[in-house]
Design an enzyme around this catalytic site. Structure first.
Site, short mmCIF file in Angstrom:
data_model
loop_
_atom_site.label_atom_id
_atom_site.label_comp_id
_atom_site.label_asym_id
_atom_site.label_seq_id
_atom_site.Cartn_x
_atom_site.Cartn_y
_atom_site.Cartn_z
N ARG A 45 78.45 12.99 80.30
CA ARG A 45 77.57 12.68 81.43
C ARG A 45 77.73 11.23 81.91
O ARG A 45 77.49 10.94 83.09
CB ARG A 45 76.11 12.90 81.03
CG ARG A 45 75.75 14.36 80.73
CD ARG A 45 75.37 15.07 82.00
NE ARG A 45 75.10 16.46 81.80
CZ ARG A 45 73.88 16.99 81.66
NH1 ARG A 45 72.82 16.21 81.67
NH2 ARG A 45 73.72 18.29 81.52
N ASP A 51 61.08 14.46 92.10
CA ASP A 51 62.03 14.51 90.97
C ASP A 51 62.37 13.09 90.59
O ASP A 51 62.35 12.18 91.44
CB ASP A 51 63.30 15.27 91.37
CG ASP A 51 64.06 15.78 90.16
OD1 ASP A 51 63.96 16.99 89.85
OD2 ASP A 51 64.75 14.97 89.50
C1 LIG Z 1 66.51 22.27 85.42
S1 LIG Z 1 65.82 21.40 86.76
C2 LIG Z 1 64.51 22.50 87.26
C3 LIG Z 1 64.40 22.61 88.76
C4 LIG Z 1 63.34 23.60 89.25
N1 LIG Z 1 62.02 23.19 88.86
C5 LIG Z 1 63.65 24.99 88.77
O1 LIG Z 1 62.98 25.50 87.88
O2 LIG Z 1 64.61 25.59 89.28
C6 LIG Z 1 64.92 20.09 85.91
C7 LIG Z 1 64.61 18.91 86.81
O3 LIG Z 1 63.64 18.10 86.15
C8 LIG Z 1 63.91 16.77 86.51
N2 LIG Z 1 63.27 15.85 85.55
C9 LIG Z 1 63.61 15.61 84.25
N3 LIG Z 1 62.81 14.67 83.73
C10 LIG Z 1 61.95 14.30 84.70
C11 LIG Z 1 60.89 13.35 84.77
N4 LIG Z 1 60.55 12.56 83.72
N5 LIG Z 1 60.22 13.23 85.93
C12 LIG Z 1 60.54 13.99 87.01
N6 LIG Z 1 61.55 14.90 87.00
C13 LIG Z 1 62.24 15.05 85.86
C14 LIG Z 1 65.42 16.67 86.51
O4 LIG Z 1 65.91 15.58 87.25
C15 LIG Z 1 65.81 18.03 87.09
O5 LIG Z 1 66.06 17.95 88.47
#
Ligand SMILES: C[S@@+](CC[C@H](N)C(=O)[O-])C[C@H]1O[C@@H](n2cnc3c(N)ncnc32)[C@H](O)[C@@H]1O
Length: 302
Positions: free
Chosen positions: A41, A151
């Protein structure tokens, strides 16, 4: 920037330091067996900075006064997998049981309707919510209805705001939804779908770390926080559920991802009401004390 011609090396000290920093910055936990994930990454960041080892990268992050490289670091470490109408049962429940009374209230009492897609990645979840709303209420723009989509990954937010998707990656959308809510365009010989103004204007996309302060004011009638807390540890999840309990409206809803469940403490505030759908009890007192620019934007309809 110079481009080193061999792969950077990751010492165990750098790995531990980077893991700790990621946890502090985002709440994301990387297990001790995932050093190869860290390398794959972050390789691009090190190449970009012309660094040959991760110890120097860790130092650069620690000395990063603007916070820009820490944001790049977190963005590189997030997993953004998502799709339109993912876990479709939530959208069916939204359309069938949840939105109709909220829409009726918005129409008859001018009441506000607020939905939050927390961890929205590249926007597919928020646009699926907007499409579900518009299917029920085509003139939603006339009412005080807004979707906040946030996000931690600012690149994901940029893509979400752009609202342009490769046509091949829009599984989950019906042909009818595509023709009503997207415009087809060709870009470098490939078909893309560009979200139309109606769904776009219902949503405010903003960068926000769920692990940090929340500047917006609640309450939210529905919160989607799906497939986000799987990357967190129990302590961070517990804290997050409690914060959601405070910012969701009495009688409001919280959707989690298919493998995510509220803990016992959170279940004091929510009742399970369908697979991974939780409803806050209607008698609960809302905490609507958050205020700041994002709240203003939401109020002003940004
Ligand atoms: C796997 S995606 C899920 C997207 C959507 N909610 C779905 O279920 O399809 C997880 C997202 O969580 C975000 N994320 C991870 N840690 C976070 C944080 N501390 N605050 C906000 N977003 C976060 C990541 O950047 C990523 O875009």
């Amino acid at each position: 920037m110079t481009q080193p011609d061999c792969d950077p090396t990751l010492s165990s000290v750098a790995f531990e330091g980077l893991r700790d920093m990621l946890y502090r910055e985002s709440g994301i936990v990387i297990s001790s067996s995932k050093s190869s994930l860290m390398v794959s990454r972050l390789n691009r960041r090190l190449r970009h900075l012309g660094l040959t080892d991760f110890d120097r990268y860790l130092l650069a992050l620690e000395q990063d006064e603007t916070g820009q490289e820490r944001r790049e670091f977190v963005a590189a470490m997030t997993t953004n997998v998502t799709s339109f109408f993912r876990e479709g049962h939530h959208f069916k429940q939204l359309a069938r049981d949840i939105l109709p009374p909220l829409i009726a209230r918005a129409k008859s009492q001018d009441a506000r309707l607020r939905i939050w897609s927390a961890g929205c990645s590249t926007g597919e979840e928020a646009y699926s919510i907007a499409i579900t709303l518009l299917d029920l209420l085509p003139d939603a723009a006339r009412y005080d209805i807004k979707i906040l989509a946030t996000d931690i990954d600012t690149y994901a937010i940029d893509k979400a705001r752009a609202g342009r998707y490769r046509a091949g990656l829009t599984k989950g959308l019906s042909a009818d939804q595509i023709s009503r809510y997207f415009q087809e365009e060709h870009h470098q010989g490939e078909p893309w779908l560009n979200i139309r103004a109606e769904p776009r204007h219902l949503i405010a996309f903003e960068p926000l770390n769920l692990h940090g302060p929340w500047p917006m004011r609640g309450p939210f009638d529905v919160i989607f926080c799906r497939n986000v807390v799987i990357y967190f540890d129990e302590a961070t999840r517990t804290e997050l559920w409690q914060r959601f309990a405070k910012i969701v409206a009495p009688g409001g809803w919280l959707f989690t991802g298919h493998s995510e469940r509220l803990d016992t403490q959170a279940l004091a505030h929510f009742n399970l009401n369908g697979t991974t759908s939780y409803r806050r009890s209607a008698e609960a007192q809302g905490d609507t004390t958050y205020s700041a620019p994002m709240a203003l934007k939401m109020q002003q309809g940004a």
